[in-house]
Design a protein around this motif. Sequence first.
Motif, PDB file in Angstrom:
ATOM      1  N   LYS A  15       0.803  -1.228   0.000  1.00 58.29           N
ATOM      2  CA  LYS A  15       0.000   0.000   0.000  1.00 58.29           C
ATOM      3  C   LYS A  15       0.832   1.273   0.000  1.00 58.29           C
ATOM      4  O   LYS A  15       1.917   1.307   0.582  1.00 58.29           O
ATOM      5  CB  LYS A  15      -0.888   0.026   1.265  1.00 58.29           C
ATOM      6  CG  LYS A  15      -1.712  -1.224   1.517  1.00 58.29           C
ATOM      7  CD  LYS A  15      -2.823  -1.398   0.512  1.00 58.29           C
ATOM      8  CE  LYS A  15      -3.738  -2.555   0.900  1.00 58.29           C
ATOM      9  NZ  LYS A  15      -4.775  -2.793  -0.105  1.00 58.29           N
ATOM     10  N   ARG A  25       2.479  14.788  -3.671  1.00 54.85           N
ATOM     11  CA  ARG A  25       2.154  13.369  -3.522  1.00 54.85           C
ATOM     12  C   ARG A  25       3.380  12.506  -3.815  1.00 54.85           C
ATOM     13  O   ARG A  25       3.346  11.597  -4.646  1.00 54.85           O
ATOM     14  CB  ARG A  25       0.967  12.976  -4.408  1.00 54.85           C
ATOM     15  CG  ARG A  25      -0.330  13.618  -3.945  1.00 54.85           C
ATOM     16  CD  ARG A  25      -1.526  13.150  -4.739  1.00 54.85           C
ATOM     17  NE  ARG A  25      -2.762  13.243  -3.961  1.00 54.85           N
ATOM     18  CZ  ARG A  25      -3.482  14.354  -3.836  1.00 54.85           C
ATOM     19  NH1 ARG A  25      -3.101  15.456  -4.411  1.00 54.85           N
ATOM     20  NH2 ARG A  25      -4.583  14.333  -3.111  1.00 54.85           N
ATOM     21  N   ARG A  69     -10.520  19.982  -7.394  1.00 51.19           N
ATOM     22  CA  ARG A  69      -9.407  19.019  -7.526  1.00 51.19           C
ATOM     23  C   ARG A  69      -9.110  18.723  -9.008  1.00 51.19           C
ATOM     24  O   ARG A  69      -7.957  18.625  -9.411  1.00 51.19           O
ATOM     25  CB  ARG A  69      -9.772  17.742  -6.754  1.00 51.19           C
ATOM     26  CG  ARG A  69      -8.567  16.911  -6.407  1.00 51.19           C
ATOM     27  CD  ARG A  69      -8.877  15.850  -5.370  1.00 51.19           C
ATOM     28  NE  ARG A  69      -7.828  14.824  -5.378  1.00 51.19           N
ATOM     29  CZ  ARG A  69      -7.876  13.709  -4.687  1.00 51.19           C
ATOM     30  NH1 ARG A  69      -8.912  13.448  -3.904  1.00 51.19           N
ATOM     31  NH2 ARG A  69      -6.894  12.831  -4.753  1.00 51.19           N
ATOM     32  N   SER A 136      -3.838  12.189  -7.817  1.00 50.01           N
ATOM     33  CA  SER A 136      -4.102  11.205  -6.766  1.00 50.01           C
ATOM     34  C   SER A 136      -2.966  10.190  -6.855  1.00 50.01           C
ATOM     35  O   SER A 136      -2.716   9.637  -7.936  1.00 50.01           O
ATOM     36  CB  SER A 136      -5.442  10.515  -7.012  1.00 50.01           C
ATOM     37  OG  SER A 136      -5.609   9.457  -6.087  1.00 50.01           O
ATOM     38  N   THR A 279      -9.092   2.327   2.171  1.00 48.10           N
ATOM     39  CA  THR A 279      -9.750   3.291   3.059  1.00 48.10           C
ATOM     40  C   THR A 279     -11.265   3.247   2.851  1.00 48.10           C
ATOM     41  O   THR A 279     -11.861   4.192   2.350  1.00 48.10           O
ATOM     42  CB  THR A 279      -9.252   4.713   2.743  1.00 48.10           C
ATOM     43  OG1 THR A 279      -9.255   4.858   1.333  1.00 48.10           O
ATOM     44  CG2 THR A 279      -7.892   4.960   3.300  1.00 48.10           C
TER      45      THR A 279
HETATM   46  C1  DP6 Z   1      -5.166   2.896   1.127  1.00 49.41           C
HETATM   47  O1  DP6 Z   1      -4.112   7.529  -3.982  1.00 49.41           O
HETATM   48  O2  DP6 Z   1      -6.409   7.540  -2.984  1.00 49.41           O
HETATM   49  O3  DP6 Z   1      -5.852   2.865  -1.143  1.00 49.41           O
HETATM   50  O4  DP6 Z   1      -3.192  10.707  -3.282  1.00 49.41           O
HETATM   51  O5  DP6 Z   1      -4.783  11.435  -1.521  1.00 49.41           O
HETATM   52  O6  DP6 Z   1      -5.664  10.611  -3.712  1.00 49.41           O
HETATM   53  P1  DP6 Z   1      -4.572  10.521  -2.684  1.00 49.41           P
HETATM   54  O7  DP6 Z   1      -4.630   9.063  -2.089  1.00 49.41           O
HETATM   55  P2  DP6 Z   1      -4.943   7.679  -2.789  1.00 49.41           P
HETATM   56  O8  DP6 Z   1      -4.443   6.663  -1.654  1.00 49.41           O
HETATM   57  C2  DP6 Z   1      -4.604   5.284  -1.754  1.00 49.41           C
HETATM   58  C3  DP6 Z   1      -4.442   4.667  -0.402  1.00 49.41           C
HETATM   59  C4  DP6 Z   1      -4.782   3.200  -0.309  1.00 49.41           C
HETATM   60  C5  DP6 Z   1      -3.569   2.337  -0.636  1.00 49.41           C
HETATM   61  C6  DP6 Z   1      -3.166   2.226  -2.077  1.00 49.41           C
HETATM   62  O9  DP6 Z   1      -4.028   2.215  -2.978  1.00 49.41           O
HETATM   63  O10 DP6 Z   1      -1.961   2.104  -2.303  1.00 49.41           O
END
Ligand code: DP6
Length: 325
Positions: A15, A25, A69, A136, A279
């Motif tokens: 993850k 990011r 966004r 993202s 999440t």
């Molecule tokens: C727990 O890419 O949705 O799914 O950059 O804020 O848009 P942002 O976050 P995002 O985070 C994903 C978190 C996760 C783990 C993963 O997919 O690696």
Amino acid sequence: MKATAIAPANIAFIKYWGNKDDRLRLPDNGSISMNLSNLLTTTTVEFQQELFDDDVVIDGKQEKNATRRVSKQLDLIRRRANIQLKAKVVSHNNFPSSTGLSSSASGFAALTVAACKAIGLTLSEKELSILARQGSGSAARSIPAGFVEWCSGKTSEQSYAASLYPADYWDIVDIVAIVSREKKETSTTKGHALAHSSPFFSTRLATIDTKIQRLKEFLATRDFSALGELVEDEALELHAIMLTSKPSLLYWLPATIQIMRLVRYWRKEGLEVFFTVNTGQDIHLICEGKNVERVKTLLRTIEEVNNIIVNKPSAGARIIRDHLF
Ligand code: DP6
């Protein structure tokens, strides 16, 4: 010009959680994922002379936060192309968004690919991944095909995803059990910013590179049992960080935990299936293609499961001809 792209969501085996630079990011650690064939975003973008603002419609709705966004992402692309025109954007998810099913990954991958094409930029897969990442993080991994690694990198230019294996490399299936359509309480973006407040986060960072190496070995040798064990262990580690952040984040519903326990029971009974959770409350079950029907039949007996989505490994983001407007 008008352009349309389609992009898959992806499920992370390792993850992405926490950033060394939230604005860019730039993740604290590398991650590995598989693109999902049945969780898709389609997006059409057209830059138009007559618009004063970006006009963004996602799943038939116009929302301020989503538009902001999207506009930020379009600004990156406009700056790169040196064009100031505003854009009309229409986007459609074939699954419920903002419930933890990674609509931001497929969403920003599709937006980036469609907008770059519409504005006349010809970019490499690496450049598209770097751009998508800034919308993202996980979207960086929805650009290349199949099984994908995102190397954390020290700078923005070094932080992008690339394919490890094509989609047809291994017949692994990701079965999503949807247990609620409620939107999650804390956005993923806010969650990343809390990662460092967990006392266990430093331990995670000290051990994650070894974990990534092990997962790559299991992929290379197609060792499903070892891969599944590691994927499940990683999901629980992610949630241990979330649970112990300040404030604490708890994304599971009773049905999520019920399915976790059942998965372990089914495994004891001889069915090789593993779980992972992001999440949100929905849970992903990972198995080999030969076991899909058995897993689906078992999931259907659980009252709280109101939808099941079966995903094979899939291609990455790509341009298509059919426009949404
Ligand atoms: C727990 O890419 O949705 O799914 O950059 O804020 O848009 P942002 O976050 P995002 O985070 C994903 C978190 C996760 C783990 C993963 O997919 O690696």
